[in-house]
Motif scaffolding. Structure first.
Motif, short mmCIF file in Angstrom:
data_model
loop_
_atom_site.label_atom_id
_atom_site.label_comp_id
_atom_site.label_asym_id
_atom_site.label_seq_id
_atom_site.Cartn_x
_atom_site.Cartn_y
_atom_site.Cartn_z
N VAL A 1 -2.10 15.08 3.29
CA VAL A 1 -1.18 15.47 2.95
C VAL A 1 -0.70 16.12 2.11
O VAL A 1 0.74 16.82 2.37
N PHE B 1 -13.04 13.37 8.40
CA PHE B 1 -12.41 12.04 8.54
C PHE B 1 -10.64 11.85 7.73
O PHE B 1 -10.98 12.57 6.90
N PRO B 2 -10.74 10.20 7.73
CA PRO B 2 -9.50 10.21 7.09
C PRO B 2 -9.27 10.04 5.61
O PRO B 2 -10.16 9.49 5.28
N GLU B 3 -8.91 11.43 4.72
CA GLU B 3 -8.98 11.16 3.48
C GLU B 3 -7.90 12.00 2.74
O GLU B 3 -6.67 12.13 3.84
N TRP B 4 -7.23 11.20 1.89
CA TRP B 4 -5.69 11.14 1.23
C TRP B 4 -5.68 12.27 1.15
O TRP B 4 -4.10 12.71 1.08
N SER C 1 3.98 11.90 5.93
CA SER C 1 2.95 11.14 7.40
C SER C 1 2.97 11.85 8.38
O SER C 1 1.92 11.84 8.75
N ARG D 1 0.62 -1.32 -0.27
CA ARG D 1 0.24 -0.28 -0.42
C ARG D 1 1.00 1.04 0.20
O ARG D 1 0.31 2.22 -0.42
N TRP E 1 -5.14 3.79 -2.47
CA TRP E 1 -5.27 3.11 -1.33
C TRP E 1 -5.44 1.85 -1.76
O TRP E 1 -6.56 0.72 -1.21
N ARG F 1 -15.22 2.61 0.56
CA ARG F 1 -13.47 2.08 1.05
C ARG F 1 -13.56 0.63 0.74
O ARG F 1 -14.66 0.01 2.07
N TYR G 1 -6.68 3.99 8.00
CA TYR G 1 -6.82 4.32 6.82
C TYR G 1 -5.12 4.74 6.41
O TYR G 1 -4.91 4.80 4.99
N HIS G 2 -4.95 5.99 6.73
CA HIS G 2 -3.71 5.91 6.72
C HIS G 2 -2.26 5.12 7.22
O HIS G 2 -1.67 5.32 8.54
#
Lengths: 345, 467
Positions: free
Chosen positions: B333, B327-330, B69, A42, A81, A128, B57-58
């Motif tokens: 970063v 909420f975790p979203e890509w 990160s 990942r 992801w 997801r 998620y991350h």
């Protein structure tokens, strides 16, 4: 296939590498019909040069590196992801992606074939998708985590059925993560934020559930991947407790493993080429005692910190898979390796 | 027009936190200023942020191996915390005790240091210095692992006095030497091996290993030392106690707190008031902060918008306002990288002196970056926070004049302190499209776009760039 009531550490596969021989935050693996292993990396974060570190590594259990394919990206065949992978009976590789809400399909040489899926909450859509496995009829089961359900698809992406919704009652889910199918076709789901495992029959009817929140025997802190062996024992990656637990077919606790990795052959090769680093390593205390600190929270707790300090322990185990000869492969994501155990006979 | 209470509360939350939404401001105002100050000063009474979602998620923010990160991890915490002053204090101490990833090559070690600031940031200054002296990242950063009984390294001892507590001119070179000797034997476990690992960015087979503090009594110089007029076989704890008794330390801490929380322009009387509180309370930072937030110089008009927002304040505050990354979203970063592009690479400050703040946050390049980043967030009608702002504006009526719309937008984002000139400019732009109509679908869509455009203009104003 033999029982996994007691597991014996066998060896470790892999080490960290951004590209080429090695892994970068592996999250899942699968075997093709020849026993070749496909490891899903990942990696992250999704910036600059690091995007290319996302890939699939082909190798064998005895650490032969066979190559890699795939790369980060949002176009056809791209990985953003990537969360899970599985091979169908024709050895085509299906990869779920939690950011792109789709399934991408490759042949086992890594040639991109197709994709399907879309973001949403309707039947046939994902929010997801965190895990995919094939059932006994070669249909795909997908843990659709933020829709709190399991969906079933044919290999061409045709929606077949679904079960589950948000909640804590039997048959309901809170962000399910892992899936497994036993030899009878029953489906096991790690119900992540409910800290339990649920079992369903072929048609998705609830059968049983086990586990509760906690760190004791039989308790869970956000379970992730899981597998069921030939005797029906269930092997669960207890992700937040940084361990693997084994249960019998009725969900009774049998054993727990914290991890005992030694250097893989690839890691040994690395140290042979970097003797100054190796020398320091042999004289260092790699298993220090650490102090429990007040700021540790439930989900960033003492065991997580222990794993950050003691290299042999599991750190963020995400997936459990059974190898062709019954070995148990545990994807040790934050240590960039696979810890392999064999059932004690 | 907003009430004085709302404007004061918005001021408090810009300083003691990273801004607040209009709904949050209403809640705070209803409980009152002093009660809100107490709530902020006692973060333990508010829930801690669960990190399981972030870690799931991350994956890169789970091990915190990489700097990008780790920066994204902290930004997510700041955006989603229920304890705004806890994060603000961590940022303050991080800037003061600046420790950088660049030398350590170990992002989690710096993150761990910020955790101690969260835990102790409102505690006794002596405890903060003691934890700092035992912090593995600091030990590595200022070479205390190389500070041995038979060959002292003065780096940490010097900076402890010069940059972390008293300031130059309040001690002698002999004090520096004595201070360094007091901290001999304060090191990290497996120091040699960890040094080899940190010296290169090679492919460590299984990622990083955490560092742990160890005290090696055999490597400690326990001979007599004379330090700031006191003589004895001092160890590090003794030196810290002596430092904390110095009037220079009280002034040093007070002036830094004033600059971070009150104004970019120093005021001697106000700083002395804070220094006196420091002394009277034996260096209790919570008491100093209470005195600061309740003081007239903080609550008064002269302190309003008297600081340039740091990049972290600007980006996190705007994200909170827009309701982004709840909420975790890509993409977070990239947002964290925006902070770096504006000149504040958190967890990796440029030197041990930290960042140059105030007007130095602004230059022609940074200003464009600041405006673009904020405008991107607030111009996006899909953001839940922007939708909330829009609903507040629409609640004013089906038809709004440009003037009414500007006032409604300013009120809805809690930007109460704007000059008449700024307001007039905004009205001038809004007037180009005439009245805003929210009745019919087509005209409503157009009006919503105009509101989003107006919000983009507001975050580009001088006032929004200030705290």
């Amino acid at each position: 296939m033999t029982t996994a009531t007691a597991l014996q550490y066998s060896h470790t596969l892999g080490f960290m590498a951004n590209q080429g021989r090695g892994f970068n935050n592996p999250v899942d693996l699968a075997f093709d019909s020849d026993g070749i292993i496909y490891v899903l990396n990942r990696a992250g974060p999704e910036v600059g040069v690091r995007i290319a570190y996302k890939r699939i590594t082909r190798c064998t259990a005895d650490e032969q590196y066979l190559g890699e394919f795939g790369s980060g990206g949002t176009g056809d065949g791209g990985l953003w992801w990537p969360s899970s992978l599985a091979l169908d009976r024709k050895d085509r590789l299906y990869i779920a992606d939690e950011a792109l809400n789709r399934v991408s399909i490759f042949d086992r040489e890594g040639n991109y074939l197709d994709k399907w899926g879309a973001a949403g909450s309707a039947s046939g859509q994902f929010n997801r998708p965190s895990f995919i496995v094939f059932d006994l009829d070669d249909n795909l089961l997908i843990a659709d985590s933020l829709n709190h359900r399991v969906q079933k698809y044919s290999t061409d992406g045709t929606f077949l059925s679904q079960w589950g919704s948000y909640g804590t009652d039997p048959g309901r889910f809170n962000m399910p993560w892992g899936l497994a199918v036993d030899e009878a076709g029953n489906v096991f789901v790690s119900d992540w934020r409910n800290d339990r495992v649920q079992k369903f029959d072929l048609g998705g009817a609830f059968v049983l559930a086990f586990g509760e929140t906690g760190s004791g025997e039989g308790q869970f802190n956000r379970p992730s991947g899981l597998a069921v062996d030939g005797n029906g024992n269930i092997i669960v990656a207890d992700w937040g407790n940084e361990r693997v637990q084994v249960f019998d077919a009725e969900g009774r606790f049998l054993a727990s493993y914290r991890g005992e990795s030694r250097d893989s052959q690839w890691a040994q090769d690395y140290f042979a080429a970097n003797p100054d680093e190796a020398a320091g390593r042999w004289s260092a205390d790699l298993e220090p005692e650490i102090e429990a600190r007040p700021e540790y929270s439930q989900h960033r707790g003492y065991e997580w910190e222990r794993s950050a300090n003691v290299e042999k322990l599991f750190w963020g185990p995400t997936s459990v898979k059974l190898g062709p000869d019954g070995q148990v492969f545990i994807v040790d994501s934050l240590r960039h390796r696979i810890q392999i155990y064999r059932p004690e006979t | 027009m907003a009430s004085k209470e709302l404007a004061l509360m918005a001021h408090l939350l810009r300083r003691a936190g990273f801004g607040a939404t209009r709904d949050e401001l209403d809640t705070y105002v209803s409980q009152g200023y002093e009660a809100t100050v107490e709530q902020l000063l006692h973060p333990d009474a508010s829930p801690v942020m669960d990190e399981d979602l972030l870690r799931r998620y991350h994956i890169d923010q789970n091990s915190l191996m990489l700097i990008e990160s780790s920066q994204a991890y902290w930004l997510y915490r700041i955006i989603n915390t229920h304890r705004p002053l806890e994060e603000k204090m961590a940022l303050f101490w991080h800037g003061l005790f600046a420790t950088a990833y660049g030398k350590l090559n170990h992002a989690k070690a710096v993150v761990n240091q910020t955790h101690t600031f969260r835990r102790n940031g409102l505690g006794k200054f002596a405890d903060i210095l003691l934890e700092l002296s035992r912090d593995p990242a600091m030990i590595f950063w200022l070479d205390n692992k190389d500070n041995h009984k038979d060959s002292p390294n003065e780096n940490y001892g010097r900076e402890l006095l010069e940059l972390f507590s008293m300031g130059i001119g309040n001690y002698t070179e002999d004090d520096v030497k004595a201070c360094a000797r007091a901290f001999t034997g304060w090191t990290i476990a497996n120091a040699d091996y960890m040094s080899v690992r940190a010296s290169r960015d090679s492919i460590w087979p299984h990622g990083r290993l955490d560092w742990q503090f160890v005290y090696l009594p055999g490597d400690h110089d326990d001979s007599e030392k004379t330090f700031l007029g006191h003589t004895g076989p001092f160890n590090g704890e003794d030196v810290i106690d002596i430092i904390c008794q110095q009037p220079a330390t009280a002034w040093f801490v007070a002036s830094r707190l004033y600059g971070f929380f009150v104004s970019d322009t120093p005021d001697e009387a106000s700083i002395q008031f804070l220094a006196d509180t420091f002394t009277e309370t034996n260096g209790d930072i919570r008491e100093v902060m209470r005195a600061l937030f309740l003081s007239d110089f903080f609550k008064g008009e002269s302190a309003r918008l008297a600081r340039v927002k740091s990049p972290t304040e600007l980006v996190a505050g705007t994200a909170r306002l827009a309701g982004s990354y709840q909420f975790p979203e890509w993409g977070i970063v990239n947002l964290a990288m925006d902070v770096s592009f504006m000149g504040q690479e958190i967890l990796n400050p440029p030197t041990v002196e930290g960042w140059h703040t105030g007007r130095e946050w602004i230059d022609t390049g940074n200003l464009v970056e600041r405006v673009n980043s904020a405008a991107l967030e607030m111009g996006d009608l899909a953001r839940p926070g922007v939708q909330t702002v829009l609903q507040r504006v629409r609640a004013r009526g089906g038809t709004l004049t440009p003037e009414e719309c500007v006032d409604a937008c300013l009120d809805a984002i809690g930007q109460f302190d704007v000059t008449e000139a700024t307001r007039a400019s905004l009205i001038g732009h809004a007037s180009l499209g005439g009245n805003l109509e929210f009745g019919e679908r087509g005209s409503a869509d157009c009006s919503e776009e105009r509101v989003a455009e107006l919000l983009q203009l507001i975050v580009a104003t001088r006032e929004y760039q200030l705290a």
